[in-house]
Scaffold this active site. Structure first.
Site, PDB file in Angstrom:
ATOM      1  N   ARG A  51      13.418  48.433 -29.465  1.00  0.00           N
ATOM      2  CA  ARG A  51      14.342  47.444 -28.909  1.00  0.00           C
ATOM      3  C   ARG A  51      13.613  46.313 -28.174  1.00  0.00           C
ATOM      4  O   ARG A  51      13.831  45.149 -28.447  1.00  0.00           O
ATOM      5  CB  ARG A  51      15.303  48.140 -27.954  1.00  0.00           C
ATOM      6  N   THR A  52      12.757  46.677 -27.241  1.00  0.00           N
ATOM      7  CA  THR A  52      12.089  45.650 -26.434  1.00  0.00           C
ATOM      8  C   THR A  52      11.197  44.777 -27.325  1.00  0.00           C
ATOM      9  O   THR A  52      11.168  43.553 -27.194  1.00  0.00           O
ATOM     10  CB  THR A  52      11.263  46.298 -25.306  1.00  0.00           C
ATOM     11  N   LYS A  80      -9.477  53.848 -30.940  1.00  0.00           N
ATOM     12  CA  LYS A  80     -10.951  53.990 -31.030  1.00  0.00           C
ATOM     13  C   LYS A  80     -11.562  54.015 -29.631  1.00  0.00           C
ATOM     14  O   LYS A  80     -12.782  54.008 -29.492  1.00  0.00           O
ATOM     15  CB  LYS A  80     -11.534  52.823 -31.821  1.00  0.00           C
ATOM     16  N   ARG A 101       3.252  46.596 -23.631  1.00  0.00           N
ATOM     17  CA  ARG A 101       3.863  47.842 -23.169  1.00  0.00           C
ATOM     18  C   ARG A 101       2.813  48.935 -23.274  1.00  0.00           C
ATOM     19  O   ARG A 101       2.098  49.023 -24.280  1.00  0.00           O
ATOM     20  CB  ARG A 101       5.075  48.220 -24.002  1.00  0.00           C
ATOM     21  N   HIS A 129       9.668  47.468 -15.492  1.00  0.00           N
ATOM     22  CA  HIS A 129      10.107  46.939 -16.787  1.00  0.00           C
ATOM     23  C   HIS A 129      10.868  45.659 -16.460  1.00  0.00           C
ATOM     24  O   HIS A 129      12.082  45.600 -16.582  1.00  0.00           O
ATOM     25  CB  HIS A 129      10.998  47.971 -17.475  1.00  0.00           C
TER      26      HIS A 129
END
Lengths: 305, 148
Positions: A51-52, A80, A101, A129
């Site tokens: 969604r975000t 990695k 995020r 957020h």
């Protein structure tokens, strides 16, 4: 150069300007279709969030810009062993603005520290957020016509729910706000937040039963109990369906009360309520795109022609 | 009674909790300075019973004493010039503590990111509360130890 790491990075006046811009975008989408021509947004998502991420990508595309990035850590150099600091240094060479995020708290702050481009915190673990908070504030302002003089109920996981914590902080900056915290005892708002509210003389009540306060609310902010925030699955299973908002309970609510939810919803709002005019959670998603468009423009210091 | 000679210029750090002088010695980086230092452990004290004292002969600009207030509230700093005490310093809590204490939050980015300094900011001066600059987790003395 500015970043957005926490909702408090913007003053109330700056937020007003941002919301004015978002409101204008809503009314005159065409004016903004080429504001970001030739600009690139990087979406660095170390944990999945459809969604975000889509909301950011939609916002950038609607402004005429392009998007590149990765949708989970296994597709990135993080798998990695690359550090956040090195990743953002590299991403700064590829793009003009970055939404990040990350499951670790404070990751966006680290990115901002080493970045040559504006960084937007698109969620850092259970910490912040901010673009969800901006979405919530724009939704409230658009639907209620104000951000002050409101009785706000927050229901569900108030302990781990970062959207709830951010919203409480953000709404605390406006006049005459009253909070109702509705949660099982295990998922109450953390003490540092209630201590702060006491210090600021902001009234709040903590209750277990939703029905006890539903009739007093201008807004009800429902939340999902998030499995990923629990170390113990038994606790999650016991608490996940503690609240279910349905038609029967909504008979107790005012006619002009609005239901918000950061989504995704699981069982906490019955699907039969989706047709109730007070169900505002899908409109909230739309406001999320407008506010992200306004944010990208603001951080890149762009204006419509 | 043990006697240690006077110093001409430097500091006397008095009222250190008994047993903590070596920690303070290391934190202040005194092991890296080429100057005379006297570490007095378990000196008799009317108020504290036992205390530690550090005497450091060096230029008064050579040391950063800001973090002492965080490490131990009760330390008295006597500034010495020409063999006399010219100032008794009361140290305010530092606004920021860098690389001294570690964040104990397993969800904090500092738990995985290489080379990132652990930084805490003074969130509440009255209560002496410090929070991690990255995740805002409150520092609890029981959770983490001073790192050298």
């Amino acid at each position: 150069m500015r970043h957005l790491l926490s909702p408090e990075d913007f003053t109330v006046q700056e937020l007003d300007q941002l919301f004015d811009l978002a409101a204008d975008i809503e009314s005159n989408m065409g004016r903004y279709a080429h504001v970001c021509d030739g600009r690139i947004l990087a979406t660095c998502f170390y944990e999945p969030s459809t969604r975000t991420r889509l909301s950011f990508e939609s916002a950038m595309h609607r402004l005429g810009g392009s998007v590149l990035g990765f949708a989970d850590a296994s597709n990135s150099s993080a798998s990695k062993g690359e550090s956040v600091a090195d990743t953002i240094r590299v991403v700064s060479c590829y793009s003009d603005i970055c939404a990040i995020r990350h499951p670790k708290e404070g990751a966006a702050a680290v990115a901002a520290q080493f970045s040559r481009i504006p960084v937007i915190n698109a969620g850092d673990g259970g910490h912040q957020h901010p673009t969800q908070t901006l979405t919530d504030l724009l939704t409230i302002r658009s639907l209620k016509g104000r951000l002050s003089e409101l009785s706000i109920g927050l229901c569900g996981d108030l302990k781990f729910g970062r959207t709830v914590h951010s919203l409480i902080h953000a709404m605390s900056r406006y006049a005459n706000i009253r909070f109702y915290f509705i949660s099982p005892p295990e998922l109450r708002v953390p003490d540092y937040i209630t201590d702060k509210l006491r210090e600021m003389n902001i009234p709040f009540e903590e209750v277990i039963r939703l029905e006890d306060v539903l009739g007093d609310l201008d807004l009800l902010y429902m939340t999902r109990v998030q499995k990923e925030r629990f170390f113990n699955e038994e606790d999650y299973i016991r608490l996940k369906d503690f609240y279910i908002l349905d038609e029967e309970k909504m008979r107790l609510a005012r006619e002009d009360m609005q239901i918000l939810h950061p989504l995704p919803r699981v069982n906490e709002i019955s699907v039969e309520l989706d047709k109730d005019p007070r169900a505002a959670y899908f409109r909230q998603v739309q406001y999320g795109v407008y506010v992200r468009m306004a944010l990208i423009m603001t951080l890149l210091s762009l204006k419509a022609e | 009674m043990l006697n240690v000679g006077k110093i001409e210029e430097g500091f006397v750090l008095d009222h250190i909790k008994a047993g903590r002088s070596l920690s303070i010695y290391h934190y202040l980086g005194l092991d890296r300075l080429d100057c005379p230092v006297a570490i007095i452990k378990n000196a008799r004290s009317d108020v504290m019973g036992k205390k530690d004292i550090l005497k450091v002969e060096c230029s008064i600009d050579a040391l950063d004493l800001d973090v002492l207030a965080f490490l131990d509230h009760d330390i008295t700093v006597n500034v010495i010039k020409n063999g006399e005490i010219v100032e008794k310093k009361t140290l305010p809590l530092p606004k920021e503590i860098r690389g001294v204490i570690h964040c104990s939050n397993p969800r904090c980015i500092t738990s995985v990111e290489r080379g990132l300094p652990h930084i805490f900011y003074l969130a509440d001066e009255e209560k002496g509360t410090y929070r991690c600059r990255y995740c805002d987790e409150r520092f609890h003395e029981t959770d983490a130890s001073v790192k050298y």
